[in-house]
Write an enzyme that holds these catalytic residues in place. Structure first.
Site, PDB file in Angstrom:
ATOM      1  N   LYS A   1      15.657  64.507  16.370  1.00 49.31           N
ATOM      2  CA  LYS A   1      17.029  64.842  16.756  1.00 49.31           C
ATOM      3  C   LYS A   1      17.945  64.967  15.538  1.00 49.31           C
ATOM      4  CE  LYS A   1      16.608  65.145  21.235  1.00 49.31           C
ATOM      5  NZ  LYS A   1      16.575  66.493  21.860  1.00 49.31           N
TER       6      LYS A   1
ATOM      7  N   TYR B   1      11.591  60.289  17.807  1.00 48.48           N
ATOM      8  CA  TYR B   1      12.669  60.985  18.527  1.00 48.48           C
ATOM      9  C   TYR B   1      13.932  61.075  17.655  1.00 48.48           C
ATOM     10  CZ  TYR B   1      15.746  61.991  22.570  1.00 48.48           C
ATOM     11  OH  TYR B   1      16.643  62.543  23.454  1.00 48.48           O
TER      12      TYR B   1
END
Length: 254
Positions: A158, A154
């Protein structure tokens, strides 16, 4: 008169959470909104809420990691509303785990939805934005882009979105297209509840503990992010591009 009158917006991952709040906010500001989620039936509540408030919306089911489905969704939006002015790349999911436990599928799934999905949607949307010499793209990053335990996939996705944002701003600026990113901190959504449960914590206690580490002493709401997105996709932000705006209540102070 709303800031977004006569504009058409596409919001991915808009069935709930930040995406739903953003779709509703853009509609409130006057935009016609295409509510995108994995399946069309998931979009019904958001579409109904927009229409109940007097706005215009359509729901479309599409896997943002599938080019054919993304292209079909964008073509449907333009066929329905005549143009596409705004894209909010918000679709996301988590497959949290420590590195030694993380599977290839955990990695690939997160990368495909967050990064590849934003790439495919932006590529499909920019074709229309370039032709009309107008467009606004907002990508959803996260404070996790700076690193977060159990989120190698993640965090990497991001962080990648921030580089993607800055590059698109450079490439598309000559066509009067602004590209920015928002990077939320702790926002009270189903995703943060899932994180608490993964850690074996009570969601309410998890929120309360997080609030104590945030400068303004509360966790964020989806509307806090939606309000910033609404500004970035408006003409009030016409000289703002290539930026990453952190929405985290002043950050963690301890």
């Amino acid at each position: 008169m709303g800031r977004l009158d006569n504009r058409v917006a596409m919001v991915t991952g808009a069935a709930r959470g930040i995406g739903a709040a953003t779709a509703k906010k853009l509609a409130q500001e006057g935009a016609k909104v295409a509510v995108i989620d994995l399946k069309e039936e998931f979009t019904k509540d958001t579409v109904a809420a927009i229409e109940a408030a007097g706005g215009k919306a359509i729901g479309i089911g599409a896997n943002v990691a599938d080019a054919a489905q993304v292209n079909a969704a964008v073509e449907k939006i333009v066929a329905e509303f005549g143009r596409l002015d705004i894209l909010v790349n918000n679709a996301g999911l988590i497959r949290d785990n420590l590195l030694f436990k993380m599977t290839e599928d955990d990695w690939d799934t997160v990368m495909n939805v967050h990064l590849k999905g934003s790439f495919l949607c932006s590529k499909a949307a920019q074709k229309y934005m370039v032709e009309q010499k107008y467009g606004k793209i907002v990508n959803t990053s996260s404070t996790s882009a700076l690193g977060n335990r159990g989120q190698a996939n993640y965090s990497a996705a991001k962080a990648g979105l921030q580089g993607f944002t800055k590059t698109l701003a450079i490439e598309l600026g000559q066509f009067n297209i602004n590209v920015n990113a928002v990077a939320p901190g702790f926002i009270d959504t189903e995703m943060t509840k899932a994180t608490a449960e993964r850690m074996g914590l009570d969601p309410e206690q998890f929120k309360a503990a997080a609030a104590q580490r945030i400068a303004i002493k509360r966790v964020g709401k989806p509307e806090d992010v939606a309000n910033v997105v609404a500004f970035l996709v408006s003409d009030e932000a016409s000289y703002v591009s290539g930026q990453v705006i952190y929405i985290h209540g002043g950050g963690h102070v301890g």
